[in-house]
Design a protein around this motif. Structure first.
Motif, PDB file in Angstrom:
ATOM      1  N   MET A 154       0.933  -0.909  -0.045  1.00  0.00           N
ATOM      2  CA  MET A 154      -0.180   0.485  -0.212  1.00  0.00           C
ATOM      3  C   MET A 154       0.691   1.414   0.032  1.00  0.00           C
ATOM      4  N   ASN A 155       1.183   1.799  -1.392  1.00  0.00           N
ATOM      5  CA  ASN A 155       1.354   3.248  -1.454  1.00  0.00           C
ATOM      6  C   ASN A 155       0.442   4.881  -1.296  1.00  0.00           C
ATOM      7  N   SER A 156       1.200   5.962  -0.922  1.00  0.00           N
ATOM      8  CA  SER A 156       0.669   6.647  -0.712  1.00  0.00           C
ATOM      9  C   SER A 156      -0.828   6.532  -0.105  1.00  0.00           C
ATOM     10  N   LEU A 157      -0.932   6.163   0.977  1.00  0.00           N
ATOM     11  CA  LEU A 157      -1.611   5.863   1.904  1.00  0.00           C
ATOM     12  C   LEU A 157      -1.966   7.624   2.438  1.00  0.00           C
ATOM     13  N   LYS A 158      -3.470   7.401   2.406  1.00  0.00           N
ATOM     14  CA  LYS A 158      -4.866   8.569   2.415  1.00  0.00           C
ATOM     15  C   LYS A 158      -5.390   8.316   3.752  1.00  0.00           C
ATOM     16  N   PRO A 159      -5.902   9.479   4.732  1.00  0.00           N
ATOM     17  CA  PRO A 159      -6.254   8.801   5.984  1.00  0.00           C
ATOM     18  C   PRO A 159      -7.297   8.287   6.106  1.00  0.00           C
ATOM     19  N   GLU A 160      -7.759   8.240   4.588  1.00  0.00           N
ATOM     20  CA  GLU A 160      -9.531   7.562   4.799  1.00  0.00           C
ATOM     21  C   GLU A 160      -9.571   6.194   4.007  1.00  0.00           C
ATOM     22  N   ASP A 161      -8.137   5.940   3.356  1.00  0.00           N
ATOM     23  CA  ASP A 161      -6.914   3.976   3.868  1.00  0.00           C
ATOM     24  C   ASP A 161      -7.971   3.592   5.327  1.00  0.00           C
ATOM     25  N   THR A 162      -7.758   4.566   6.013  1.00  0.00           N
ATOM     26  CA  THR A 162      -7.199   3.896   7.650  1.00  0.00           C
ATOM     27  C   THR A 162      -8.616   2.432   7.927  1.00  0.00           C
ATOM     28  N   ALA A 163      -8.661   1.662   8.327  1.00  0.00           N
ATOM     29  CA  ALA A 163      -9.368   0.850   8.223  1.00  0.00           C
ATOM     30  C   ALA A 163      -8.802  -1.365   9.469  1.00  0.00           C
ATOM     31  N   VAL A 164     -10.163  -1.678   9.810  1.00  0.00           N
ATOM     32  CA  VAL A 164      -9.381  -2.882   9.574  1.00  0.00           C
ATOM     33  C   VAL A 164      -9.030  -3.911   8.397  1.00  0.00           C
ATOM     34  N   TYR A 165      -7.997  -4.647   7.888  1.00  0.00           N
ATOM     35  CA  TYR A 165      -8.265  -4.977   6.950  1.00  0.00           C
ATOM     36  C   TYR A 165      -8.082  -6.156   6.824  1.00  0.00           C
ATOM     37  N   TYR A 166      -8.762  -7.081   6.161  1.00  0.00           N
ATOM     38  CA  TYR A 166      -9.004  -8.129   6.156  1.00  0.00           C
ATOM     39  C   TYR A 166      -8.267  -9.001   4.650  1.00  0.00           C
ATOM     40  N   CYS A 167      -7.901 -10.408   5.145  1.00  0.00           N
ATOM     41  CA  CYS A 167      -7.387 -12.167   4.361  1.00  0.00           C
ATOM     42  C   CYS A 167      -8.870 -12.688   4.037  1.00  0.00           C
ATOM     43  N   ALA A 168      -8.810 -12.757   2.620  1.00  0.00           N
ATOM     44  CA  ALA A 168      -9.992 -13.862   2.845  1.00  0.00           C
ATOM     45  C   ALA A 168      -9.529 -14.825   1.641  1.00  0.00           C
ATOM     46  N   ALA A 169     -10.526 -15.764   1.331  1.00  0.00           N
ATOM     47  CA  ALA A 169     -10.204 -16.955   0.479  1.00  0.00           C
ATOM     48  C   ALA A 169     -11.521 -17.702   0.346  1.00  0.00           C
ATOM     49  N   ARG A 170     -11.229 -17.667  -0.800  1.00  0.00           N
ATOM     50  CA  ARG A 170     -12.392 -18.728  -1.858  1.00  0.00           C
ATOM     51  C   ARG A 170     -11.680 -19.634  -2.620  1.00  0.00           C
ATOM     52  N   PRO A 171     -12.090 -20.798  -2.064  1.00  0.00           N
ATOM     53  CA  PRO A 171     -11.519 -22.027  -3.151  1.00  0.00           C
ATOM     54  C   PRO A 171     -12.105 -22.297  -4.117  1.00  0.00           C
ATOM     55  N   ILE A 172     -13.606 -22.046  -4.460  1.00  0.00           N
ATOM     56  CA  ILE A 172     -14.424 -22.459  -5.780  1.00  0.00           C
ATOM     57  C   ILE A 172     -14.417 -21.402  -6.284  1.00  0.00           C
ATOM     58  N   VAL A 173     -13.291 -21.226  -7.229  1.00  0.00           N
ATOM     59  CA  VAL A 173     -14.016 -19.753  -8.296  1.00  0.00           C
ATOM     60  C   VAL A 173     -14.290 -20.321 -10.108  1.00  0.00           C
ATOM     61  N   GLY A 174     -15.231 -19.226 -10.505  1.00  0.00           N
ATOM     62  CA  GLY A 174     -15.651 -19.386 -11.610  1.00  0.00           C
ATOM     63  C   GLY A 174     -14.999 -17.997 -12.488  1.00  0.00           C
ATOM     64  N   ARG A 175     -15.168 -17.598 -13.562  1.00  0.00           N
ATOM     65  CA  ARG A 175     -15.061 -16.472 -14.532  1.00  0.00           C
ATOM     66  C   ARG A 175     -15.525 -15.369 -14.162  1.00  0.00           C
TER      67      ARG A 175
END
Length: 126
Positions: A83-104
């Motif tokens: 994350m570059n050029s961060l702004k105050p509006e980027d303030t948040a809790v950041y979460y990682c997520a996974a989706r094992p089955i995907v489509g197009r």
């Protein structure tokens, strides 16, 4: 059991940079889509970026395009967001997520992901 563990959050001044990591374990991720979301205080969780684990293709929210870069290291089973050029509006809790089955298509809604990390706080001061 799939586990996602985020790290790398912190306090940074506007214009600064951070790199978040998401270490994935307990599953096979080769066919997955991995996403980053964020949730600011009092707001809904919103999509930030996603990456196809197998092909490495990426997709970004307009609000971060050109500033954030998502990547993955298959050998380490880890996904990153630079994350570059961060702004105050980027303030948040950041979460990682996974989706094992995907489509197009890309998946940008939180309920489209099956596994979540605990989150890491990013605070950008003005």
């Amino acid at each position: 059991q799939v586990q996602l563990v985020e790290s790398g959050g912190g306090l940074v001044q506007a214009g600064g940079s951070l790199r978040l990591s998401c270490a994935a374990s307990g599953g096979t991720f080769s066919g997955s889509v991995m996403g980053w979301f964020r949730q600011a205080s009092g707001k809904e969780r919103e999509f930030v970026a996603a990456i196809s684990w197998s092909g490495g293709t990426t997709y970004y929210a307009d609000s971060v395009k050109g500033r954030f870069t998502i990547s993955r290291d298959s050998a380490k089973n880890t996904v990153y967001v630079q994350m570059n050029s961060l702004k105050p509006e980027d303030t948040a809790v950041y979460y990682c997520a996974a989706r094992p089955i995907v489509g197009r298509r890309w998946y940008v809604r939180p309920n489209e992901y099956d596994y979540w990390g605990q989150g890491t706080q990013v605070t950008v001061s003005s």
